[in-house]
Design a protein around this motif. Structure first.
Motif, PDB file in Angstrom:
ATOM      1  N   LYS A 183      -3.115   0.253   4.939  1.00 15.28           N
ATOM      2  CA  LYS A 183      -4.504   0.671   4.718  1.00 15.28           C
ATOM      3  C   LYS A 183      -4.795   0.647   3.222  1.00 15.28           C
ATOM      4  O   LYS A 183      -4.217   1.412   2.455  1.00 15.28           O
ATOM      5  CB  LYS A 183      -4.764   2.078   5.268  1.00 15.28           C
ATOM      6  N   LEU A 203       1.395   8.659   4.525  1.00 10.69           N
ATOM      7  CA  LEU A 203       1.872   7.853   3.409  1.00 10.69           C
ATOM      8  C   LEU A 203       3.233   7.262   3.747  1.00 10.69           C
ATOM      9  O   LEU A 203       3.984   7.816   4.553  1.00 10.69           O
ATOM     10  CB  LEU A 203       1.973   8.703   2.146  1.00 10.69           C
ATOM     11  N   MET A 235      -4.422   9.752   6.781  1.00  8.44           N
ATOM     12  CA  MET A 235      -3.516   8.618   6.981  1.00  8.44           C
ATOM     13  C   MET A 235      -2.159   8.958   6.365  1.00  8.44           C
ATOM     14  O   MET A 235      -2.087   9.386   5.215  1.00  8.44           O
ATOM     15  CB  MET A 235      -4.090   7.360   6.310  1.00  8.44           C
ATOM     16  N   GLN A 244      -0.405   4.016   1.532  1.00  6.65           N
ATOM     17  CA  GLN A 244      -0.652   4.545   2.869  1.00  6.65           C
ATOM     18  C   GLN A 244       0.055   3.676   3.906  1.00  6.65           C
ATOM     19  O   GLN A 244       0.215   2.482   3.721  1.00  6.65           O
ATOM     20  CB  GLN A 244      -2.152   4.569   3.175  1.00  6.65           C
ATOM     21  N   ASP A 245       0.459   4.298   4.966  1.00  6.94           N
ATOM     22  CA  ASP A 245       1.113   3.578   6.056  1.00  6.94           C
ATOM     23  C   ASP A 245       0.130   2.620   6.730  1.00  6.94           C
ATOM     24  O   ASP A 245      -1.084   2.758   6.572  1.00  6.94           O
ATOM     25  CB  ASP A 245       1.642   4.581   7.081  1.00  6.94           C
ATOM     26  N   THR A 249       0.823  -1.210   0.000  1.00  8.15           N
ATOM     27  CA  THR A 249       0.000   0.000   0.000  1.00  8.15           C
ATOM     28  C   THR A 249       0.854   1.256   0.000  1.00  8.15           C
ATOM     29  O   THR A 249       1.990   1.251   0.452  1.00  8.15           O
ATOM     30  CB  THR A 249      -0.901   0.032   1.244  1.00  8.15           C
ATOM     31  N   HIS A 256      -1.312  11.558  -2.847  1.00  8.43           N
ATOM     32  CA  HIS A 256      -1.106  10.199  -3.352  1.00  8.43           C
ATOM     33  C   HIS A 256      -0.586  10.254  -4.784  1.00  8.43           C
ATOM     34  O   HIS A 256       0.370   9.548  -5.133  1.00  8.43           O
ATOM     35  CB  HIS A 256      -2.416   9.412  -3.315  1.00  8.43           C
ATOM     36  N   TYR A 262      -8.747   4.500   0.933  1.00  5.45           N
ATOM     37  CA  TYR A 262      -8.386   5.866   1.271  1.00  5.45           C
ATOM     38  C   TYR A 262      -8.916   6.228   2.649  1.00  5.45           C
ATOM     39  O   TYR A 262     -10.090   6.023   2.953  1.00  5.45           O
ATOM     40  CB  TYR A 262      -8.938   6.839   0.228  1.00  5.45           C
TER      41      TYR A 262
END
Length: 81
Positions: free
Chosen positions: A11, A20, A18, A7-8, A5, A56, A14
Motif C-alpha cells: 500500500k 506495517l 493498515m 505498509q503491508d 512500502t 511509521h 497511508y
C-alpha cells in the motif's frame, strides 16, 4: 531498483489501520537490494494532513538505526600514500 512500502500489502498511500511490515522483512528487502548493489526506494506515506503517523516514524527510525549500526562505519579505511 526495488520500490517497496512500509505498509503491508504494498500500500503506497497511508491507510488507517493498515499493518506495517515486520522489521525482519524490511531487513530482508534491504539485503536483497542494497546488498546486491541495487537501490531500495521506500515509500513515505503521509496522511491527509501531511503528517507521518507515529508508528511509521518509529519504524523508519528503527530501520535507519539498524542500517547505521550494521553499516555506518567503514570496515577499513584507506590512507593516501
Amino acid at each position: 531498483t526495488c520500490d517497496t512500502t512500509l505498509q503491508d500489502f504494498d500500500k503506497w498511500f497511508y491507510t488507517e489501520g493498515m499493518p506495517l511490515r515486520p522489521m525482519q522483512q524490511l531487513i530482508d528487502v534491504y539485503h536483497s537490494t542494497v546488498g546486491m548493489n541495487g537501490v531500495m526506494e521506500m515509500d513515505f506515506a503521509i496522511d491527509r494532513d501531511g503528517l507521518v503517523h507515529p508508528s511509521h516514524a518509529e519504524l523508519y527510525g528503527k530501520l535507519g538505526g539498524w542500517i547505521r549500526s550494521c553499516y555506518g562505519s567503514p570496515v577499513a579505511s584507506q590512507t593516501a600514500r
